[in-house]
Design a protein around this motif. Structure first.
Motif, PDB file in Angstrom:
ATOM      1  N   ILE A  74       0.862  -1.169   0.071  1.00 55.11           N
ATOM      2  CA  ILE A  74      -0.187   0.094  -0.205  1.00 55.11           C
ATOM      3  C   ILE A  74       0.573   1.316   0.021  1.00 55.11           C
ATOM      4  O   ILE A  74       1.929   1.282   0.768  1.00 55.11           O
ATOM      5  CB  ILE A  74      -0.945   0.061   1.130  1.00 55.11           C
ATOM      6  CG1 ILE A  74      -2.004  -1.401   1.080  1.00 55.11           C
ATOM      7  CG2 ILE A  74      -1.438   1.573   1.066  1.00 55.11           C
ATOM      8  CD1 ILE A  74      -2.275  -1.295   2.268  1.00 55.11           C
ATOM      9  N   GLY A  75       0.612   2.046  -1.050  1.00 56.91           N
ATOM     10  CA  GLY A  75       1.300   3.362  -1.453  1.00 56.91           C
ATOM     11  C   GLY A  75       0.735   4.505  -0.569  1.00 56.91           C
ATOM     12  O   GLY A  75      -0.556   4.410   0.419  1.00 56.91           O
ATOM     13  N   GLY A  94       7.921   8.975  -7.184  1.00 60.11           N
ATOM     14  CA  GLY A  94       9.054   8.021  -5.860  1.00 60.11           C
ATOM     15  C   GLY A  94       8.355   6.589  -5.064  1.00 60.11           C
ATOM     16  O   GLY A  94       9.626   5.838  -4.499  1.00 60.11           O
ATOM     17  N   PHE A  95       6.921   5.725  -4.842  1.00 59.88           N
ATOM     18  CA  PHE A  95       6.322   4.887  -4.260  1.00 59.88           C
ATOM     19  C   PHE A  95       7.218   4.491  -5.561  1.00 59.88           C
ATOM     20  O   PHE A  95       7.598   2.825  -5.368  1.00 59.88           O
ATOM     21  CB  PHE A  95       4.991   4.938  -4.286  1.00 59.88           C
ATOM     22  CG  PHE A  95       5.041   3.984  -3.578  1.00 59.88           C
ATOM     23  CD1 PHE A  95       5.043   3.117  -2.584  1.00 59.88           C
ATOM     24  CD2 PHE A  95       4.019   3.548  -4.514  1.00 59.88           C
ATOM     25  CE1 PHE A  95       4.080   2.225  -2.208  1.00 59.88           C
ATOM     26  CE2 PHE A  95       3.332   1.921  -4.533  1.00 59.88           C
ATOM     27  CZ  PHE A  95       3.846   1.505  -3.383  1.00 59.88           C
ATOM     28  N   LEU A 103       5.392   2.881 -13.189  1.00 62.08           N
ATOM     29  CA  LEU A 103       4.011   3.075 -12.872  1.00 62.08           C
ATOM     30  C   LEU A 103       3.013   2.676 -13.764  1.00 62.08           C
ATOM     31  O   LEU A 103       1.418   2.748 -12.684  1.00 62.08           O
ATOM     32  CB  LEU A 103       3.964   5.246 -13.498  1.00 62.08           C
ATOM     33  CG  LEU A 103       5.289   6.243 -12.814  1.00 62.08           C
ATOM     34  CD1 LEU A 103       4.535   7.162 -13.461  1.00 62.08           C
ATOM     35  CD2 LEU A 103       4.447   6.230 -11.469  1.00 62.08           C
ATOM     36  N   SER A 104       3.020   2.314 -14.586  1.00 61.62           N
ATOM     37  CA  SER A 104       2.163   1.480 -15.191  1.00 61.62           C
ATOM     38  C   SER A 104       1.266   0.006 -14.305  1.00 61.62           C
ATOM     39  O   SER A 104       0.624  -0.511 -14.366  1.00 61.62           O
ATOM     40  CB  SER A 104       1.812   1.337 -16.494  1.00 61.62           C
ATOM     41  OG  SER A 104       2.699   0.273 -16.635  1.00 61.62           O
ATOM     42  N   ASP A 105       2.549  -0.521 -13.247  1.00 61.21           N
ATOM     43  CA  ASP A 105       1.740  -1.521 -12.752  1.00 61.21           C
ATOM     44  C   ASP A 105       1.216  -0.727 -10.961  1.00 61.21           C
ATOM     45  O   ASP A 105       1.037  -1.634 -10.527  1.00 61.21           O
ATOM     46  CB  ASP A 105       3.056  -1.931 -12.604  1.00 61.21           C
ATOM     47  CG  ASP A 105       4.238  -2.518 -12.740  1.00 61.21           C
ATOM     48  OD1 ASP A 105       3.929  -2.914 -14.319  1.00 61.21           O
ATOM     49  OD2 ASP A 105       5.606  -2.634 -13.183  1.00 61.21           O
ATOM     50  N   LEU A 106       1.454   0.312 -11.290  1.00 61.95           N
ATOM     51  CA  LEU A 106       0.757   0.840  -9.853  1.00 61.95           C
ATOM     52  C   LEU A 106      -1.165   1.302 -10.074  1.00 61.95           C
ATOM     53  O   LEU A 106      -1.140   1.607 -11.987  1.00 61.95           O
ATOM     54  CB  LEU A 106       1.045   2.467  -9.712  1.00 61.95           C
ATOM     55  CG  LEU A 106       2.593   2.279  -8.865  1.00 61.95           C
ATOM     56  CD1 LEU A 106       2.787   4.026  -8.558  1.00 61.95           C
ATOM     57  CD2 LEU A 106       3.245   1.914  -8.114  1.00 61.95           C
ATOM     58  N   TYR A 118      -6.309   4.755  -2.880  1.00 59.36           N
ATOM     59  CA  TYR A 118      -4.716   4.540  -2.292  1.00 59.36           C
ATOM     60  C   TYR A 118      -4.609   4.073  -3.486  1.00 59.36           C
ATOM     61  O   TYR A 118      -5.072   2.726  -4.395  1.00 59.36           O
ATOM     62  CB  TYR A 118      -4.311   3.708  -0.939  1.00 59.36           C
ATOM     63  CG  TYR A 118      -4.888   4.683   0.144  1.00 59.36           C
ATOM     64  CD1 TYR A 118      -3.331   4.790   0.582  1.00 59.36           C
ATOM     65  CD2 TYR A 118      -6.259   4.695   0.439  1.00 59.36           C
ATOM     66  CE1 TYR A 118      -3.749   5.886   2.092  1.00 59.36           C
ATOM     67  CE2 TYR A 118      -5.867   4.974   2.127  1.00 59.36           C
ATOM     68  CZ  TYR A 118      -4.925   5.416   2.406  1.00 59.36           C
ATOM     69  OH  TYR A 118      -4.984   6.312   3.734  1.00 59.36           O
ATOM     70  N   VAL A 119      -2.875   4.019  -3.844  1.00 61.25           N
ATOM     71  CA  VAL A 119      -2.023   3.794  -4.815  1.00 61.25           C
ATOM     72  C   VAL A 119      -1.645   2.179  -4.234  1.00 61.25           C
ATOM     73  O   VAL A 119      -0.983   2.257  -2.688  1.00 61.25           O
ATOM     74  CB  VAL A 119      -1.053   4.235  -5.206  1.00 61.25           C
ATOM     75  CG1 VAL A 119      -0.247   3.785  -6.185  1.00 61.25           C
ATOM     76  CG2 VAL A 119      -1.076   5.532  -6.082  1.00 61.25           C
ATOM     77  N   VAL A 120      -1.233   0.975  -4.996  1.00 58.22           N
ATOM     78  CA  VAL A 120      -1.519  -0.427  -4.191  1.00 58.22           C
ATOM     79  C   VAL A 120      -0.819  -0.626  -5.619  1.00 58.22           C
ATOM     80  O   VAL A 120      -0.839  -0.716  -6.724  1.00 58.22           O
ATOM     81  CB  VAL A 120      -2.356  -0.393  -4.190  1.00 58.22           C
ATOM     82  CG1 VAL A 120      -1.961  -2.196  -3.817  1.00 58.22           C
ATOM     83  CG2 VAL A 120      -3.140  -0.150  -2.737  1.00 58.22           C
TER      84      VAL A 120
END
Length: 699
Positions: A74-75, A94-95, A103-106, A118-120
């Protein structure tokens, strides 16, 4: 696809009881370690075998690789990771950089327990191959065996019960590379040390491991060895028309003394049969690991069974050797018996003054004197408080003589015969009742042991054990964790078993208080410390009783009964039985709920006034008060009779009045007098069942 694992450690001879412990440890640790490594395996697919010279682990249907693990990382909140146009901010970058992903993996998603999105990042950890995990896992398995004592040899840092001679570690047809105690794993095992010492190559296929060892005169499966011994014994029994004295513990021990059991029949001189039966059996069992033989009437024969560990022997030579060794042991026993019986048992008490029990507790004679004083107080308590039938003269005499045999030659040579020999020697000058009480006062010796058969013997056992327990706590040697050098736990369990068996209504608290008063008179404990020590001993007994009962009943029923009262053991057990039975009935659960509600309301109040019916404002208060009067009388009567099931059923008669009371009456009224009177009414309801069970413990 799955594979199989064979792991064998060959050693010098390991003591029998240690092998049993090691097998139990390996059985649980194999499953645990494989599960921790995500190599889930059913316990049915794990087989642990052992002999004095080897420990073997066999696993079938073992996975070729670990399970993959998918974890949500969890980001930051989505509102910080992306701007109003949906473009990633520096926070998102940064995460992603920290997780070493693009970024596409988020993903943006809701997270349980958090507000907003949330960003995961879904992180997948690929499982490693089993062959790469096994070296470390098997090494850990060896290190985790909890030996009673371990040793190091040569210059190696690894320790084990005995030096290791070989290791077999095979995963299917492949060698598992590992080293322990200076020995590297290979594919060769060895047969019987004398009958088939050559190596056995398992590199081709280890699935027939057990069969190949059997052909090399090694029965690696303990159950197979046990059955082989039993079959050979049975053949002797059929041939000679006598039977071997049952001794399951000795049989289990002998199983782990040999790799290939060969049962032999020995003979002893008939003159030794004049010795007490227990002496003969003890000389055979404890010192030589022989089995005694008896005829159809139960009288000992001049024969014995011994188990050799090899088929490659001269049986006549081995039997002659065993005969000579046993004859020497029995000759010693005969000498001690004749020497001990030259004087009365009471005269042996004098030597107890020279045997120190504990530096804080004095000699064995000091213990006898404490037991004598304690017995007088306990007899007075029994006369006043119980209906236990006991011959006080027999008990008093047995207390005085019960430790005398500890100074005799026979018991010094055969310590396991303490009490038994006291009983035999007492018969020469005392009544049969006194002798029997002395003989049985060490009972029960274990969980499944027989109990004393007379009230005098049982009370003597309780007196002895209570003195030992109280003395232990006074001397600061009470059990801690897994350490119990003076076996106080066993002593307490013995007291509980006796109280349950005889259904004696003896208060544990009263016994402890009486015993402590004796210790105080002997200046072993200070008056100011007595209450603190008493509380520690009571908690000690409560824990022992709870452990015993949770083996037979649900823990919630046990806790409910013991929270109400554990001071009278037989009553606590009967209340637990009644709760267990009624808890399964649907209609009784409503009674439980209303009783729990009553208990929860009054739990924080320490004092209550007398209920004043003139302050009742609602008819439901009056109805509950009247119902309570009837139920209380009925419950008190049934409890006095020990009929706890009927007493609990009687509580149903206040369930409906109590429910109606809660529906119509405001307990916590603003008027303090009304509030206190209503709380007192509920306390009166609580008092009806609080001595039977604490219903708050029930699920």
């Amino acid at each position: 696809m799955t594979a199989s694992l064979l792991f064998e450690i060959g050693t010098e001879e390991i003591p029998a009881s240690w092998v049993v412990d090691a097998i139990e440890s390996l059985s649980s640790n194999v499953v645990r370690l494989l599960t921790e490594q995500r190599l889930d395996v059913a316990s049915d697919n794990v087989r642990v075998l052992g002999t004095p010279r080897r420990l073997t682990v066999m696993v079938t249907d073992l996975k070729l690789k670990q399970n993959d693990v998918i974890e949500d990382i969890i980001g930051p909140p989505a509102s910080l990771a992306f701007d109003a146009d949906g473009n990633p901010t520096q926070v998102a970058k940064g995460f992603a950089s920290k997780q070493n992903v693009i970024l596409s993996d988020l993903k943006v998603t809701a997270v349980k327990g958090k507000k907003g999105d949330y960003v995961v990042y879904k992180k997948t950890e690929k499982g490693r191959e089993t062959k790469d995990i096994l070296p470390q896992l098997l090494t850990s398995l060896l290190k985790d065996i909890p030996w009673r004592k371990s040793m190091r040899w040569a210059s190696y840092s690894d320790s084990f019960a005995r030096p290791i001679h070989w290791i077999v570690a095979m995963y299917d047809h492949n060698l598992v590379p590992l080293s322990f105690g200076g020995v590297s794993a290979g594919t060769q095992t060895y047969g019987h040390r004398f009958s088939s010492p050559q190596h056995i190559d398992l590199s081709g296929d280890h699935k027939d491991y057990v069969d190949r060892l059997r052909n090399a005169f090694v029965l690696v499966d303990p159950q197979e060895r046990k059955e082989a011994i039993e079959q050979q014994i049975h053949a002797y029994e059929q041939e000679h028309q006598w039977s071997v004295c049952s001794d399951p513990e000795l049989l289990d021990e002998v199983v782990f003394l040999v790799e290939y059991p060969v049962v032999l029949l020995g003979e002893l001189n008939t003159k030794f049969l004049e010795l007490p039966r227990e002496v003969i059996i003890s000389a055979m069992r404890s010192h030589q690991r022989y089995f005694a033989v008896q005829d159809n009437d139960g009288d000992l024969e001049n024969r014995f069974i011994t188990v050799a560990g090899s088929n490659d022997i001269d049986r006549k030579v081995v039997i002659r050797g065993n005969n000579r060794v046993l004859a020497a042991r029995l000759a010693d026993a005969e000498f001690f018996y004749q020497h001990d019986t030259h004087k009365k048992l009471e005269s042996w008490n004098e030597k107890l003054q020279t045997i120190v029990l504990h530096e804080y507790l004095g000699t064995l004679w000091d213990k006898v004197q404490r037991m004598t004083d304690f017995s007088r107080l306990l007899i007075r308590y029994i006369d006043d408080k119980t209906d236990i039938a006991v011959d006080t003269e027999v008990l008093s005499r047995a207390v005085l003589l019960c430790k005398a045999d500890l100074s005799t030659g026979m018991v010094r040579e055969f310590p396991e015969l303490q009490g038994v020999m006291g009983g035999y020697y007492a018969r020469l000058s005392e009544s049969d009742k006194v002798a029997l009480a002395i003989k049985e006062h060490y009972l029960p010796r274990g969980v499944d042991s027989a109990l004393p058969t007379t009230s005098e013997g049982a009370l003597l056992s309780v007196i002895d054990r209570i003195d030992t327990i109280v003395g232990g706590f006074c001397a600061g040697i009470e059990p801690t964790g897994s350490s119990d050098p003076y076996a106080l736990r066993r002593e307490a369990i013995g007291v509980l078993h006796i109280l349950e068996h005889y259904q004696w209504d003896i208060s544990i608290t009263s016994m402890i208080e009486l015993s402590l008063s004796v210790f105080e008179e002997n200046n072993i404990v200070n008056h100011d410390d007595k209450d603190k020590i008493k509380d520690k001993i009571l908690l000690f007994f409560k824990i022992r009783l709870r452990n015993l009962l949770t083996e037979r009943f649900s823990s919630s029923c046990v806790d409910a009964a013991l929270s109400a009262d554990y001071d009278h053991v037989s009553g606590a057990i009967e209340r637990t039985k009644a709760l267990e039975k009624l808890l399964a009935q649907e209609d009784f659960r409503d009674v439980i709920q209303v009783c729990k509600r009553v208990s929860n309301i009054i739990k924080d109040k320490s004092s209550f006034q007398t209920v004043d019916p003139s302050q009742f404002q609602e008819k439901q208060e009056e109805e509950l008060w009247q119902a309570l009067d009837v139920v209380k009388k009925n419950v008190d009567r049934l409890v006095l009779l020990g009929d706890y099931e009927s007493a609990l059923r009687s509580l149903a008669d206040i369930q409906i009045p109590t429910d109606r009371f809660f529906e119509a009456v405001l307990v916590m009224d603003k008027n303090q007098d009304l509030r206190n009177n209503r709380l007192s009414l509920l306390y009166s309801v609580h008092s009806v069942f609080s001595d039977i069970a604490d219903f708050r413990c029930l699920l």
